[in-house]
Design a protein around this motif. Structure first.
Motif, short mmCIF file in Angstrom:
data_model
loop_
_atom_site.label_atom_id
_atom_site.label_comp_id
_atom_site.label_asym_id
_atom_site.label_seq_id
_atom_site.Cartn_x
_atom_site.Cartn_y
_atom_site.Cartn_z
N UNK A 40 0.84 -1.20 0.00
CA UNK A 40 0.00 0.00 0.00
C UNK A 40 0.88 1.25 0.00
N UNK A 41 2.15 1.06 0.30
CA UNK A 41 3.13 2.16 0.31
C UNK A 41 3.78 2.26 -1.07
N UNK A 42 3.80 3.46 -1.61
CA UNK A 42 4.45 3.70 -2.90
C UNK A 42 5.47 4.82 -2.74
N UNK A 43 6.51 4.78 -3.58
CA UNK A 43 7.43 5.91 -3.69
C UNK A 43 7.22 6.50 -5.07
N UNK A 44 7.03 7.80 -5.12
CA UNK A 44 6.80 8.51 -6.38
C UNK A 44 8.03 9.36 -6.67
N UNK A 45 8.79 8.96 -7.69
CA UNK A 45 10.00 9.65 -8.10
C UNK A 45 9.69 10.56 -9.29
N UNK A 46 10.52 11.56 -9.51
CA UNK A 46 10.43 12.38 -10.71
C UNK A 46 9.42 13.51 -10.65
N UNK A 47 8.96 13.89 -9.46
CA UNK A 47 8.02 15.01 -9.33
C UNK A 47 8.85 16.30 -9.37
N UNK A 48 8.60 17.18 -10.33
CA UNK A 48 9.38 18.42 -10.41
C UNK A 48 9.35 19.20 -9.08
N UNK A 49 10.49 19.75 -8.71
CA UNK A 49 10.62 20.43 -7.42
C UNK A 49 10.09 21.86 -7.50
N UNK A 88 10.93 13.29 -4.25
CA UNK A 88 10.43 11.93 -4.06
C UNK A 88 9.39 11.99 -2.94
N UNK A 89 8.26 11.35 -3.18
CA UNK A 89 7.19 11.33 -2.19
C UNK A 89 6.88 9.90 -1.75
N UNK A 90 6.68 9.74 -0.45
CA UNK A 90 6.21 8.47 0.10
C UNK A 90 4.71 8.59 0.27
N UNK A 91 4.00 7.67 -0.33
CA UNK A 91 2.53 7.71 -0.34
C UNK A 91 2.02 6.41 0.25
N UNK A 92 0.96 6.51 1.06
CA UNK A 92 0.33 5.32 1.60
C UNK A 92 -1.16 5.38 1.31
N UNK A 93 -1.65 4.34 0.64
CA UNK A 93 -3.08 4.22 0.36
C UNK A 93 -3.74 3.36 1.42
N UNK A 94 -5.06 3.47 1.52
CA UNK A 94 -5.80 2.68 2.48
C UNK A 94 -5.87 1.21 2.06
N UNK A 95 -5.95 0.96 0.74
CA UNK A 95 -6.10 -0.41 0.25
C UNK A 95 -5.05 -0.73 -0.81
N UNK A 96 -4.60 -1.98 -0.82
CA UNK A 96 -3.59 -2.44 -1.77
C UNK A 96 -4.08 -2.33 -3.21
N UNK A 97 -5.34 -2.66 -3.46
CA UNK A 97 -5.87 -2.62 -4.82
C UNK A 97 -5.79 -1.21 -5.41
N UNK A 98 -6.02 -0.23 -4.56
CA UNK A 98 -5.96 1.17 -5.00
C UNK A 98 -4.53 1.55 -5.34
N UNK A 99 -3.58 1.14 -4.50
CA UNK A 99 -2.16 1.42 -4.76
C UNK A 99 -1.71 0.75 -6.05
#
Length: 156
Positions: A40-49, A88-99
């Protein structure tokens, strides 16, 4: 830098050796995920600063309920080489299917001039989250097994 814990976050090259009938319309990087490596945890790379946390959060909430979205650029910079002028952002969703759906839909997509790279981050899970994930998966497998067994009986 200890690269052993961050190797799974590196973006893979696209597969160019697949047979034409298996290729599909877009090139894909072929990677296998186990139950333990999906998260459910994702790392999002490449987001412009350029202060895009709110925009990223809004984009991700289109897929489902977010539990957290935090900038971890300085933490990740000590562990691996990052693209210049990106966050880089650490994101956590409530459900695995959504992630899973968010990762599939947004990975390698353009976002305010940058190209996003999204990877699962199972190392950010607690032991309790891991236990719950594995228990849920075993229950899903048991349900499918029972359903397939009854379907097989009905046909035979």
């Amino acid at each position: 830098m200890d690269s052993t814990t961050t190797d799974h976050h590196k973006q893979m090259k696209y597969c160019t050796t697949r047979l034409p009938y298996r290729q599909g319309r877009e090139l894909k990087a072929v990677k296998v995920y186990t139950v333990a490596s999906e998260s459910r945890h994702l790392l999002v790379f490449g987001v412009p600063r350029i202060n895009l946390q709110g925009n990223l959060k809004a984009k991700l909430q289109c897929f489902g309920k977010l539990q957290s979205c935090a900038c971890i650029t300085s933490e990740m910079a000590t562990k691996m080489e990052l693209e210049a002028f990106t966050d880089v952002f650490a994101v956590q969703f409530e459900r695995l299917e959504v992630a899973r759906r968010a990762k599939r839909q947004l990975d390698a997509k353009q976002f305010y001039g940058g190209t996003l790279h999204i990877s699962y981050a199972p190392e950010r899970e607690t032991q309790q989250e891991l236990r719950e994930k594995l228990l849920k998966r075993s229950q899903e497998v048991a349900i499918r097994t029972r359903r397939n067994h009854t379907d097989h009986k009905d046909k035979g």
